[in-house]
Structure formats: structure tokens, C-alpha cells
Write a protein that holds these residues in place. Structure first.
Motif, short mmCIF file in Angstrom:
data_model
loop_
_atom_site.label_atom_id
_atom_site.label_comp_id
_atom_site.label_asym_id
_atom_site.label_seq_id
_atom_site.Cartn_x
_atom_site.Cartn_y
_atom_site.Cartn_z
N GLY A 1 0.85 -1.27 -0.22
CA GLY A 1 0.18 0.39 0.52
C GLY A 1 0.79 1.25 -0.20
O GLY A 1 0.27 2.29 0.00
N GLN A 2 1.81 1.26 -0.19
CA GLN A 2 3.01 2.39 -0.68
C GLN A 2 3.40 2.79 -1.46
O GLN A 2 4.87 3.37 -1.90
CB GLN A 2 4.05 2.34 0.47
CG GLN A 2 4.36 1.43 1.80
CD GLN A 2 5.07 1.46 2.45
OE1 GLN A 2 6.58 1.10 1.94
NE2 GLN A 2 5.42 0.45 4.27
N PHE A 3 2.28 2.51 -3.41
CA PHE A 3 2.71 3.10 -4.32
C PHE A 3 1.74 2.37 -5.02
O PHE A 3 0.44 1.65 -5.03
CB PHE A 3 4.33 1.74 -5.19
CG PHE A 3 4.65 2.06 -6.36
CD1 PHE A 3 5.55 2.74 -6.44
CD2 PHE A 3 3.84 1.96 -7.39
CE1 PHE A 3 5.95 3.21 -7.47
CE2 PHE A 3 4.17 1.66 -8.89
CZ PHE A 3 5.23 3.05 -8.60
N ASN B 1 0.95 -3.29 -13.83
CA ASN B 1 1.56 -2.82 -12.85
C ASN B 1 1.81 -1.29 -13.28
O ASN B 1 2.54 -0.55 -13.02
CB ASN B 1 2.48 -3.63 -11.80
CG ASN B 1 0.99 -4.41 -10.68
OD1 ASN B 1 -0.10 -4.04 -10.67
ND2 ASN B 1 1.87 -4.94 -9.85
N ALA B 2 2.02 -1.24 -14.90
CA ALA B 2 2.99 -0.82 -15.34
C ALA B 2 2.01 0.82 -15.26
O ALA B 2 0.90 0.72 -15.28
CB ALA B 2 3.12 -0.81 -17.07
N PHE B 3 2.92 1.41 -15.15
CA PHE B 3 2.05 3.10 -15.34
C PHE B 3 2.66 4.27 -16.04
O PHE B 3 3.94 3.99 -16.61
CB PHE B 3 2.52 3.21 -13.30
CG PHE B 3 3.56 3.96 -13.37
CD1 PHE B 3 4.75 4.89 -13.52
CD2 PHE B 3 4.61 2.37 -12.32
CE1 PHE B 3 5.96 5.16 -12.88
CE2 PHE B 3 6.05 2.44 -12.45
CZ PHE B 3 6.51 3.65 -12.75
N ILE B 4 2.27 4.87 -15.93
CA ILE B 4 2.20 6.44 -16.85
C ILE B 4 3.14 7.44 -15.25
O ILE B 4 3.81 8.18 -16.01
CB ILE B 4 1.00 7.08 -17.49
CG1 ILE B 4 0.95 6.62 -18.58
CG2 ILE B 4 1.56 8.95 -18.53
CD1 ILE B 4 1.85 5.41 -19.31
N HIS B 5 2.19 7.99 -14.80
CA HIS B 5 2.08 8.21 -13.56
C HIS B 5 2.44 7.36 -12.54
O HIS B 5 0.99 6.77 -12.69
CB HIS B 5 1.23 9.80 -13.02
CG HIS B 5 1.47 11.16 -14.73
ND1 HIS B 5 2.59 11.50 -14.76
CD2 HIS B 5 0.43 10.64 -15.30
CE1 HIS B 5 2.37 12.40 -15.80
NE2 HIS B 5 0.93 11.68 -15.94
N ALA B 6 3.35 8.02 -11.53
CA ALA B 6 2.97 7.10 -9.78
C ALA B 6 4.00 7.27 -9.04
O ALA B 6 4.77 9.00 -8.98
CB ALA B 6 3.71 6.21 -10.20
N ALA B 7 3.34 7.55 -7.56
CA ALA B 7 3.72 7.72 -6.58
C ALA B 7 4.04 6.81 -5.22
O ALA B 7 3.66 5.83 -5.28
CB ALA B 7 3.26 9.55 -5.76
N VAL B 8 5.50 7.01 -4.76
CA VAL B 8 5.52 6.15 -3.41
C VAL B 8 5.83 6.80 -2.86
O VAL B 8 5.64 7.75 -2.33
CB VAL B 8 7.42 5.70 -3.82
CG1 VAL B 8 7.94 7.00 -3.72
CG2 VAL B 8 7.48 4.57 -2.78
N LEU B 9 4.69 5.85 -1.00
CA LEU B 9 4.47 6.07 -0.20
C LEU B 9 5.49 5.72 0.99
O LEU B 9 5.77 5.37 0.62
CB LEU B 9 2.76 6.44 -0.03
CG LEU B 9 2.04 6.83 -0.79
CD1 LEU B 9 0.83 6.05 -0.67
CD2 LEU B 9 1.90 7.88 -1.21
N ALA B 10 4.85 6.64 1.86
CA ALA B 10 6.04 6.77 3.21
C ALA B 10 5.57 5.31 3.97
O ALA B 10 4.73 4.41 4.08
CB ALA B 10 5.69 7.46 4.99
N GLY C 1 8.48 1.63 0.55
CA GLY C 1 8.31 2.62 -0.28
C GLY C 1 10.11 3.84 -0.09
O GLY C 1 10.40 4.49 -1.00
N GLU C 2 10.75 3.67 1.20
CA GLU C 2 11.43 4.20 0.77
C GLU C 2 12.87 3.55 0.28
O GLU C 2 13.70 3.90 -0.09
CB GLU C 2 12.42 3.78 2.90
CG GLU C 2 11.43 4.79 3.11
CD GLU C 2 11.38 5.18 4.82
OE1 GLU C 2 12.19 4.77 5.52
OE2 GLU C 2 10.93 5.48 5.76
#
Length: 229
Positions: free
Chosen positions: A116-118, A186-195, A199-200
Motif C-alpha cells: 500500500g505504499q505505491f 502494474n505498469a504506469f504513466i504516473h506514480a508515487a511512492v508513499l512512506a 517505499g523508502e
């Protein structure tokens, strides 16, 4: 008693790259932490292989995480000298290390997603950045400039509003097709990694891969670095 370099170290303590201040790059002869260097060892068949996890047994040597330096070590046959063995470094070792670093990063991305960190999707990424939940953002290399610009604006707004030392790091390391090959759906165009630990781990590996491709320090904090061809 004055401090001095040990007269002898165990064989798997990297005699070839030992330095009292850390590990030494066999190309530049500069010291660095293990996170700034890549360890290489001789495989049973006499070939040189990268030990990204730094856990393979035997004598090892180190090269700064820079593709050009790995290529130079191959060209100048520095691995045989450093490992003190009749080893063969493949001409494409530099490209092989890039593939290993990329696969390691994508594996960690998948782990972060399961934890749940991506997250992916431009609206979710924008919200994560503006809320301060994002540790870093990622874009496919072919992502539309308009979509990247909107997320960059969110990064800048968070940076200025919260008066942070740096903007949230941004990376452009893979094409969508490359991700599909290793990450499937799971490929993406835009993504963010969370704490979180996973994630680190993603951020750490992304910085290493970018540093390897562009040489020197990662430029992620300053913007989305494009993949080096």
C-alpha cells in the motif's frame, strides 16, 4: 597505540578495494559508502558479476555507481587486477548492471504496491504530492509533458508552502513498454511512492539507478531525469 590499517583481512573482506575510510572504487581510487558503490565478485566460471546485495562470498572489488566507470573498468581490465584472479569481464557488463538495477527497482515497486505504499494515476499522484504523503514521483519516459508539468507544479507548491529543503524527488527511468515487460499490469504513466519501509526502498534504488545512468549524484530532487540511451 596509533591507528593503522589491518595487516590482513579475511579473504571476503575485499582486500582489493579496502580503504580505512570506506570502500575504494578501483577506477577513481576514491572512497565511498556501500550505497554509493557497486560490489563485483568473480563467479565460479571466472566471469565478473555484480553483487548488488553485497552478500556473495569471496574477494570483492568496488566501482562507483556510474555506467561510464564500469565500462572503463572493463576496457582497462581493472577487475582482474583488483580481484587478483584470471577473470573475464564481459564487454556488456555495464549494460548488464543497468538491467539488474532496473529489475531490482521494479521488484521493490511491486513490493511497495502490495504494502500500500505505491500508487498510480495522475489524480492520485497529484493528491499524494499536495498532501505531503508522497516520498517521490515517477513518470514513464513517454508521459505527456502536460501531465508531468501539473505534477511538477504540485511538487513545487508543496516545497514552497512547507518550506522544505528540497522538492519531492521525480524520476523518469522507464518506458511504459519496459515496465509492462517486468511489471505486467502494474505498469504506469504516473506514480508515487508513499512512506514506509518498502517505499523508502523504492526511492533508494531509484536514486542508485539514476546515478548509474547519468553519472555523479542523482538529480531527482531537481526534476524528472530522462533515461540515458
Amino acid at each position: 597505540m596509533t591507528a593503522h590499517e589491518p595487516d590482513a583481512l579475511p579473504e571476503d573482506d575485499d582486500l582489493a578495494g579496502y580503504d580505512v575510510n570506506g570502500r575504494m572504487c578501483i577506477v577513481t581510487r576514491e572512497s565511498g559508502s556501500p550505497d554509493e558503490l557497486i560490489r563485483f565478485v568473480a563467479a565460479p566460471d571466472g566471469t565478473v558479476v555484480a553483487d548488488l546485495k553485497r552478500e556473495l562470498p569471496g574477494r570483492g572489488c568496488w566501482v562507483k555507481a556510474d555506467r561510464s566507470l564500469v565500462d572503463k573498468a572493463v576496457a582497462k581490465k581493472l577487475f582482474a587486477r583488483a580481484l587478483k584472479a584470471d577473470v573475464k569481464a564481459a564487454d556488456d557488463l555495464g549494460a548488464s548492471v543497468d538491467r539488474l538495477l532496473a529489475a531490482q527497482l521494479m521488484q521493490m515497486m511491486n513490493m511497495a504496491r502490495k504494502a500500500g505504499q505505491f500508487i498510480s494515476g495522475s489524480s492520485k499522484v497529484d493528491a499524494a504530492v499536495r498532501s505531503g504523503a508522497a516520498l517521490a514521483v515517477f513518470h514513464a519516459t513517454e508521459a505527456a509533458d502536460d501531465g508531468v508539468r501539473k505534477i511538477d507544479q504540485a511538487r513545487k507548491a508543496w516545497h514552497l508552502g512547507m518550506e522544505t529543503e528540497e522538492e519531492i524527488p521525480s524520476f523518469r527511468l522507464f518506458s511504459e513498454s519496459e515496465m509492462e515487460g517486468l511489471m505486467g499490469q502494474n505498469a504506469f504513466i504516473h506514480a508515487a511512492v508513499l512512506a514506509g519501509q518498502a517505499g523508502e526502498g523504492v526511492v533508494k534504488r531509484a536514486k542508485m539507478l539514476e546515478q548509474y545512468r547519468i553519472g555523479g549524484q542523482s538529480r531527482a530532487a531537481g526534476g524528472a531525469g530522462r533515461q540515458k540511451q
